[in-house]
Design a protein around this motif. Structure first.
Motif, PDB file in Angstrom:
ATOM      1  N   ARG A   1       0.807  -1.223   0.000  1.00 21.85           N
ATOM      2  CA  ARG A   1       0.000   0.000   0.000  1.00 21.85           C
ATOM      3  C   ARG A   1       0.836   1.266   0.000  1.00 21.85           C
ATOM      4  NH1 ARG A   1      -5.433  -1.019   3.701  1.00 21.85           N
ATOM      5  NH2 ARG A   1      -6.068  -2.942   2.650  1.00 21.85           N
TER       6      ARG A   1
ATOM      7  N   HIS B   1      -1.686  -3.310  -4.286  1.00 20.81           N
ATOM      8  CA  HIS B   1      -2.258  -3.034  -2.974  1.00 20.81           C
ATOM      9  C   HIS B   1      -2.390  -1.541  -2.692  1.00 20.81           C
ATOM     10  CE1 HIS B   1      -0.564  -7.187  -2.205  1.00 20.81           C
ATOM     11  NE2 HIS B   1      -1.851  -7.326  -2.008  1.00 20.81           N
TER      12      HIS B   1
ATOM     13  N   SER C   1      -6.204   0.486  -2.518  1.00 27.14           N
ATOM     14  CA  SER C   1      -6.723  -0.130  -1.291  1.00 27.14           C
ATOM     15  C   SER C   1      -8.248  -0.043  -1.258  1.00 27.14           C
ATOM     16  CB  SER C   1      -6.152   0.618  -0.089  1.00 27.14           C
ATOM     17  OG  SER C   1      -6.682   1.946  -0.065  1.00 27.14           O
ATOM     18  N   PRO C   2      -8.883  -0.678  -0.269  1.00 20.73           N
ATOM     19  CA  PRO C   2     -10.328  -0.516  -0.125  1.00 20.73           C
ATOM     20  C   PRO C   2     -10.765   0.941  -0.046  1.00 20.73           C
ATOM     21  CG  PRO C   2      -9.609  -2.361   1.193  1.00 20.73           C
ATOM     22  CD  PRO C   2      -8.358  -1.732   0.642  1.00 20.73           C
ATOM     23  N   ASP C   3     -10.012   1.782   0.655  1.00 18.65           N
ATOM     24  CA  ASP C   3     -10.384   3.201   0.734  1.00 18.65           C
ATOM     25  C   ASP C   3     -10.320   3.870  -0.635  1.00 18.65           C
ATOM     26  OD1 ASP C   3     -10.875   3.058   3.422  1.00 18.65           O
ATOM     27  OD2 ASP C   3      -8.943   3.916   4.025  1.00 18.65           O
TER      28      ASP C   3
ATOM     29  N   ILE D   1     -10.677   2.313  -3.560  1.00 14.29           N
ATOM     30  CA  ILE D   1     -11.759   1.752  -4.382  1.00 14.29           C
ATOM     31  C   ILE D   1     -13.092   2.398  -4.023  1.00 14.29           C
ATOM     32  CG2 ILE D   1     -13.029  -0.361  -4.958  1.00 14.29           C
ATOM     33  CD1 ILE D   1     -10.377  -1.885  -4.350  1.00 14.29           C
ATOM     34  N   ARG D   2     -13.343   2.582  -2.744  1.00 19.72           N
ATOM     35  CA  ARG D   2     -14.602   3.206  -2.340  1.00 19.72           C
ATOM     36  C   ARG D   2     -14.685   4.668  -2.770  1.00 19.72           C
ATOM     37  NH1 ARG D   2     -13.635   0.127   2.431  1.00 19.72           N
ATOM     38  NH2 ARG D   2     -15.144  -1.569   2.641  1.00 19.72           N
TER      39      ARG D   2
ATOM     40  N   THR E   1      -9.278  -7.951  -1.537  1.00 21.78           N
ATOM     41  CA  THR E   1      -8.885  -6.599  -1.126  1.00 21.78           C
ATOM     42  C   THR E   1      -8.546  -6.463   0.349  1.00 21.78           C
ATOM     43  OG1 THR E   1     -11.140  -5.919  -0.572  1.00 21.78           O
ATOM     44  CG2 THR E   1     -10.441  -5.659  -2.879  1.00 21.78           C
ATOM     45  N   ASP E   2      -8.670  -7.530   1.156  1.00 19.80           N
ATOM     46  CA  ASP E   2      -8.561  -7.463   2.616  1.00 19.80           C
ATOM     47  C   ASP E   2      -9.836  -6.940   3.264  1.00 19.80           C
ATOM     48  OD1 ASP E   2      -6.009  -8.498   2.934  1.00 19.80           O
ATOM     49  OD2 ASP E   2      -5.045  -6.543   2.816  1.00 19.80           O
ATOM     50  N   ASP E   3     -10.894  -6.737   2.481  1.00 24.29           N
ATOM     51  CA  ASP E   3     -12.164  -6.249   3.016  1.00 24.29           C
ATOM     52  C   ASP E   3     -13.264  -7.138   2.459  1.00 24.29           C
ATOM     53  OD1 ASP E   3     -14.671  -4.813   3.226  1.00 24.29           O
ATOM     54  OD2 ASP E   3     -13.513  -3.023   3.719  1.00 24.29           O
TER      55      ASP E   3
ATOM     56  N   LEU F   1     -16.317  -5.410   0.861  1.00 23.47           N
ATOM     57  CA  LEU F   1     -16.013  -4.815  -0.440  1.00 23.47           C
ATOM     58  C   LEU F   1     -15.861  -5.893  -1.506  1.00 23.47           C
ATOM     59  CD1 LEU F   1     -15.351  -2.372  -2.191  1.00 23.47           C
ATOM     60  CD2 LEU F   1     -12.969  -2.560  -1.425  1.00 23.47           C
ATOM     61  N   ASP F   2     -15.189  -6.992  -1.160  1.00 26.33           N
ATOM     62  CA  ASP F   2     -15.060  -8.090  -2.120  1.00 26.33           C
ATOM     63  C   ASP F   2     -16.432  -8.565  -2.586  1.00 26.33           C
ATOM     64  OD1 ASP F   2     -12.344  -7.978  -1.866  1.00 26.33           O
ATOM     65  OD2 ASP F   2     -12.139  -9.790  -0.671  1.00 26.33           O
TER      66      ASP F   2
END
Length: 359
Positions: A17, A299, A302-304, A306-307, A331-333, A336-337
């Motif tokens: 990340r 990485h 990240s989820p943040d 992507i959102r 994604t580690d979330d 979200l996945d």
């Protein structure tokens, strides 16, 4: 399965990340940039999935963050067979991983489950080959680069496979030169061939070949919106689009661009979030042979990130898609996945798209 050996590389994936494309040799720099450990959480997820299916299995592991902590949190009372001493996260070494695997083999475990990336896979595989036995190995993906075909698709998949497998097959362990990788060059090398559980959710090795993407890049460049921020992921397909737009791409990094201006090049997660303006579109291409669009080699997205984006645009040649079958995310979330799963339009040419399912 009666017993399993579990070893965790605590720093695997920390460089992702923060834009370092790996952690080998650059742990202190990753920590300076604010990187957080990723592998322990993924170890807990895998071992939780294992415990739900095989709570009675005997678990042998290394001390602390190298396995015992995650095993206990998952509900096991592990037997600690290797202890790196007072080493903190970042101070354990490949030698500690190898020592743990040798102890597992001495106790006759039925499977070595490791948490890390390709470098950790090499460490485990080389000990297995030294033993000249037939003990299988299986990886919980936690590294930035995952070129080997010995990993579960997700941590939960790895835990489930470990509990349920009944046969093995030979698969490849590959590694790449991280220093060259950070400079945009992929130098992959076959390091071992090892037995791995047979399951549909063991990922394929990465294919390095690619087809022509000229018309795809031309079509994408024609349709760009000057009012949109584009977050361009790594890889040659997306790089061709950037080149068409007059950008000098970072081949294995993430670039942010808007209306002719590069806002960030080879950016970390923090740098992406600091320059993105709405609306934003993430542009990524799946990894050949594997199908991952998030969670392997990018990485920084990240989820943040992507959102924050209004849309995700996946691009790939038809030839690449023919060798994939489905797209994947990790994604580690988990929420979200799940949101990303379903049918997605993938741009394959100047005017053409193909519906591909994210599984």
């Amino acid at each position: 399965m009666e017993s399993i050996g579990v070893v965790v590389n605590p720093i695997a994936g920390m460089g992702g990340r923060v834009g370092l494309k790996g952690t080998d040799g650059v742990f202190e720099e990753a920590r300076r940039r604010g990187a957080e450990p990723r592998a322990p959480d993924r170890a807990r997820e895998a071992l939780g999935a294992l415990h739900r299916r095989a709570p009675e299995v005997a678990v042998y592991t290394a001390a602390g963050e190298m396995g015992a902590a995650a095993a206990r949190e998952a509900g096991y009372e592990p037997t600690v067979v290797s202890d790196p001493g007072d080493a903190a996260v970042g101070e354990t070494t490949a030698a500690d991983t190898r020592a743990a695997v040798r102890e597992f083999l001495d106790r006759g475990v039925d499977l070595v489950l490791f948490v890390g990336g390709d470098g950790t896979a090499v460490d485990v595989a080389e000990v297995l080959e030294e033993s000249e036995g037939e003990t299988p190995m299986l990886g919980v993906p936690a590294g930035v680069k995952i070129y080997s075909s010995v990993f579960g698709v997700t941590p939960a998949d790895a835990g489930r496979i470990a509990a349920e497998f009944d046969r093995v097959e030979s698969r490849e362990v590959n590694d790449i030169d991280e220093e060259a990788y950070r400079e945009g060059e992929v130098r992959a090398e076959l390091r071992a061939v090892v037995p791995v559980p047979v399951a549909s959710d063991v990922q394929s090795g990465k294919q390095l070949s690619s087809g022509s993407v000229d018309t795809l890049a031309e079509g994408f460049a024609r349709d760009v919106d000057p009012e949109t921020t584009y977050v361009f992921g790594p890889g040659s397909t997306v790089g061709a689009i950037e080149a068409e737009l007059g950008i000098d791409p970072s081949p294995l990094g993430v670039d942010v661009w808007r209306d002719g201006e590069v806002l960030a090049r080879d950016a970390s997660e923090e740098e992406i979030l600091s320059v993105v303006r709405d609306p934003a579109v993430i542009v990524v291409s799946p990894i050949g042979g594997q199908g991952f669009v998030f969670g392997r080699g990018n990485h920084q997205i990240s989820p943040d990130v992507i959102r924050r984006a209004a849309d995700v645009e996946v691009v790939a040649s038809g030839q690449k898609l023919d060798g994939i079958g489905a797209l994947r995310v990790d994604t580690d979330d988990a929420d979200l996945d799940e949101r990303l799963r379903g049918w997605m339009h993938v741009r394959t040419g100047r005017f053409t798209t193909r519906l591909v399912k994210v599984v």
